[in-house]
Design an enzyme around this catalytic site. Structure first.
Site, PDB file in Angstrom:
ATOM      1  N   ASP A  28       0.824  -1.213   0.000  1.00 17.02           N
ATOM      2  CA  ASP A  28       0.000   0.000   0.000  1.00 17.02           C
ATOM      3  C   ASP A  28       0.859   1.266   0.000  1.00 17.02           C
ATOM      4  O   ASP A  28       1.958   1.267   0.551  1.00 17.02           O
ATOM      5  CB  ASP A  28      -0.924  -0.024   1.233  1.00 17.02           C
ATOM      6  N   GLY A  29       0.335   2.306  -0.609  1.00 16.69           N
ATOM      7  CA  GLY A  29       0.990   3.615  -0.537  1.00 16.69           C
ATOM      8  C   GLY A  29       1.519   4.143  -1.867  1.00 16.69           C
ATOM      9  O   GLY A  29       2.204   5.171  -1.897  1.00 16.69           O
ATOM     10  N   ASN A  30       1.185   3.481  -2.962  1.00 15.59           N
ATOM     11  CA  ASN A  30       1.674   3.943  -4.275  1.00 15.59           C
ATOM     12  C   ASN A  30       1.169   5.353  -4.599  1.00 15.59           C
ATOM     13  O   ASN A  30       1.912   6.190  -5.118  1.00 15.59           O
ATOM     14  CB  ASN A  30       1.201   3.008  -5.385  1.00 15.59           C
ATOM     15  N   TRP A  33       2.901   8.002  -2.532  1.00 16.35           N
ATOM     16  CA  TRP A  33       4.293   8.167  -3.002  1.00 16.35           C
ATOM     17  C   TRP A  33       4.313   9.106  -4.205  1.00 16.35           C
ATOM     18  O   TRP A  33       5.151   9.999  -4.290  1.00 16.35           O
ATOM     19  CB  TRP A  33       4.851   6.793  -3.373  1.00 16.35           C
ATOM     20  N   HIS A  45       2.415   3.500  -9.092  1.00 17.20           N
ATOM     21  CA  HIS A  45       2.182   2.082  -9.379  1.00 17.20           C
ATOM     22  C   HIS A  45       3.375   1.486 -10.137  1.00 17.20           C
ATOM     23  O   HIS A  45       3.781   0.352  -9.875  1.00 17.20           O
ATOM     24  CB  HIS A  45       0.896   1.902 -10.185  1.00 17.20           C
ATOM     25  N   LEU A 139      10.697 -20.383  -4.935  1.00 18.47           N
ATOM     26  CA  LEU A 139       9.793 -19.466  -4.245  1.00 18.47           C
ATOM     27  C   LEU A 139       8.392 -19.657  -4.814  1.00 18.47           C
ATOM     28  O   LEU A 139       8.194 -19.587  -6.027  1.00 18.47           O
ATOM     29  CB  LEU A 139      10.225 -18.004  -4.465  1.00 18.47           C
ATOM     30  N   ARG A 196       1.844  -4.917   6.223  1.00 21.87           N
ATOM     31  CA  ARG A 196       1.181  -3.869   5.430  1.00 21.87           C
ATOM     32  C   ARG A 196       2.053  -2.628   5.464  1.00 21.87           C
ATOM     33  O   ARG A 196       2.488  -2.198   6.539  1.00 21.87           O
ATOM     34  CB  ARG A 196      -0.215  -3.524   5.959  1.00 21.87           C
ATOM     35  N   GLU A 215       1.190 -13.217  12.365  1.00 19.98           N
ATOM     36  CA  GLU A 215       1.705 -12.051  13.082  1.00 19.98           C
ATOM     37  C   GLU A 215       1.581 -10.846  12.149  1.00 19.98           C
ATOM     38  O   GLU A 215       1.942 -10.919  10.971  1.00 19.98           O
ATOM     39  CB  GLU A 215       3.183 -12.259  13.454  1.00 19.98           C
TER      40      GLU A 215
HETATM   41  C1  IPE Z   1      -5.569  -2.700  -0.259  1.00 23.80           C
HETATM   42  O1  IPE Z   1      -5.202  -1.361  -0.392  1.00 23.80           O
HETATM   43  C2  IPE Z   1      -5.466  -3.388  -1.578  1.00 23.80           C
HETATM   44  C3  IPE Z   1      -4.123  -3.512  -2.115  1.00 23.80           C
HETATM   45  C4  IPE Z   1      -3.024  -3.105  -1.564  1.00 23.80           C
HETATM   46  C5  IPE Z   1      -4.043  -4.146  -3.391  1.00 23.80           C
HETATM   47  P1  IPE Z   1      -6.282  -0.200  -0.574  1.00 23.80           P
HETATM   48  O2  IPE Z   1      -5.489   1.047  -0.662  1.00 23.80           O
HETATM   49  O3  IPE Z   1      -7.173  -0.514  -1.706  1.00 23.80           O
HETATM   50  O4  IPE Z   1      -7.108  -0.301   0.773  1.00 23.80           O
HETATM   51  P2  IPE Z   1      -7.989   0.783   1.522  1.00 23.80           P
HETATM   52  O5  IPE Z   1      -9.006   1.266   0.532  1.00 23.80           O
HETATM   53  O6  IPE Z   1      -7.075   1.867   1.960  1.00 23.80           O
HETATM   54  O7  IPE Z   1      -8.570   0.031   2.682  1.00 23.80           O
HETATM   55  C1  IPE Z   2      -1.583   0.335  -3.446  1.00 24.54           C
HETATM   56  O1  IPE Z   2      -1.398   1.710  -3.462  1.00 24.54           O
HETATM   57  C2  IPE Z   2      -1.839  -0.213  -4.822  1.00 24.54           C
HETATM   58  C3  IPE Z   2      -3.229  -0.611  -5.073  1.00 24.54           C
HETATM   59  C4  IPE Z   2      -4.178  -0.648  -4.181  1.00 24.54           C
HETATM   60  C5  IPE Z   2      -3.574  -1.009  -6.435  1.00 24.54           C
HETATM   61  P1  IPE Z   2      -2.620   2.734  -3.443  1.00 24.54           P
HETATM   62  O2  IPE Z   2      -2.994   3.016  -4.850  1.00 24.54           O
HETATM   63  O3  IPE Z   2      -3.696   2.217  -2.574  1.00 24.54           O
HETATM   64  O4  IPE Z   2      -1.919   4.002  -2.796  1.00 24.54           O
HETATM   65  P2  IPE Z   2      -2.511   4.981  -1.687  1.00 24.54           P
HETATM   66  O5  IPE Z   2      -3.042   4.127  -0.569  1.00 24.54           O
HETATM   67  O6  IPE Z   2      -3.596   5.760  -2.359  1.00 24.54           O
HETATM   68  O7  IPE Z   2      -1.345   5.814  -1.272  1.00 24.54           O
HETATM   69 MG    MG Z   3      -4.105   2.391  -0.601  1.00 24.17          MG
END
Ligand code: IPE
Ligand code: IPE
Ligand code: MG
Length: 250
Positions: A28-30, A33, A45, A139, A196, A215
């Site tokens: 998460d966090g793309n 970033w 992404h 893997l 996460r 965990e």
């Molecule tokens: C969860 O992240 C799904 C993936 C990382 C693929 P999201 O960014 O979609 O989740 P929420 O909406 O913050 O809960």
């Molecule tokens: C995770 O990053 C990738 C996917 C869920 C596809 P996000 O796109 O959720 O990035 P944030 O959470 O908005 O930073």
């Molecule tokens: Mg996200």
């Protein structure tokens, strides 16, 4: 680019025991970033895809036999059409550009999720990628695509109900193994460690059944910045945890 083959560590026996067999990651966090750099979300992404490569290398380096990555949730289809289109395109090019190297590195690829929601060419590429890596064992890489745990559990319930209705299964014979065997993850070990990134502390519908005793480790790093040091740090946190599985503490 080649998956870097670095000398694997030879950990002492005590360390080996504390290594997870299966690591699952909510990547998460793309978007954040990219936003921090005034870039479009797709740039995050794209960089996230590079972090996937680094993390696969790190898992091989640390001799982790199972790695599951949450790449796209059932609910992510709700994002704006432009972002969904960009993510689908990235997936398409990622399979094409990475498959040969994943195969050469001994990676076995499995996909979990509602793959029929993707365009037909991607479905075909995914099936081909799974088939061509099916004999690899270094893997076990599972990628969750259009995955949602509630949808997975609902589908399992529907199949169990159909089996009972058809007389193939007795209702009182339904046990945990019956359910587990009808999930996308049938036959694979449950995650020991769930990571996460991005600082969010929620499961977002990921592997709800399978992480019952995992965990949980939440790391503040945004996914595109993820690399071996962060993976090693999560393994170190895991090694300090005391797992009890409901039993009395030692
Ligand atoms: C969860 O992240 C799904 C993936 C990382 C693929 P999201 O960014 O979609 O989740 P929420 O909406 O913050 O809960
Ligand atoms: C995770 O990053 C990738 C996917 C869920 C596809 P996000 O796109 O959720 O990035 P944030 O959470 O908005 O930073
Ligand atoms: Mg996200």
């Amino acid at each position: 680019m080649t998956l870097r083959a670095r000398a694997a560590p030879t950990p002492a026996a005590a360390e080996t025991a504390a290594l997870p067999t299966h690591v699952a990651i909510i990547m998460d966090g793309n978007g954040r970033w990219a936003a921090a750099r005034h870039l479009p979300r797709i740039a995050g992404h794209r960089e996230g895809a590079r972090a996937v490569r680094r993390t696969i290398e790190a898992a091989i380096h640390h001799r982790i036999p199972w790695l599951t990555l949450y790449a796209f949730s059932s609910e992510n289809w709700r994002r704006p059409a432009g972002e969904v289109f960009d993510l689908t395109g990235l997936l398409r090019s990622y399979i094409k550009s990475e498959l040969a190297e994943l195969a050469a590195a001994g990676v076995r690829l499995r996909i979990i999720g509602e793959r029929d929601r993707f365009p037909a060419d991607i479905q075909a590429d995914l099936a081909q990628a799974e088939a061509s890596t099916a004999d690899n064992g270094k893997l076990n890489l599972t990628v969750a695509l259009s995955y949602g745990a509630r949808a997975e559990l609902t589908a399992a319930a529907r199949r169990i109900a159909a089996d009972v209705q058809a007389g193939r299964l007795a209702a009182d014979a339904v046990d945990e193994a019956t359910v587990a065997s009808r999930l996308f993850t049938a036959g694979t070990p449950d995650p020991d460690l769930l990571i996460r990134t991005s600082g969010e502390q929620r499961l977002s519908n990921f592997l709800l059944w399978q992480v019952a005793y995992a965990e949980l480790v939440f790391q503040d790093v945004l996914w595109p910045d993820y690399a071996e040091p962060q993976f090693a740090a999560a393994l170190a946190v895991f090694a300090q945890r005391e797992r009890r599985f409901g039993a009395r503490p030692a």
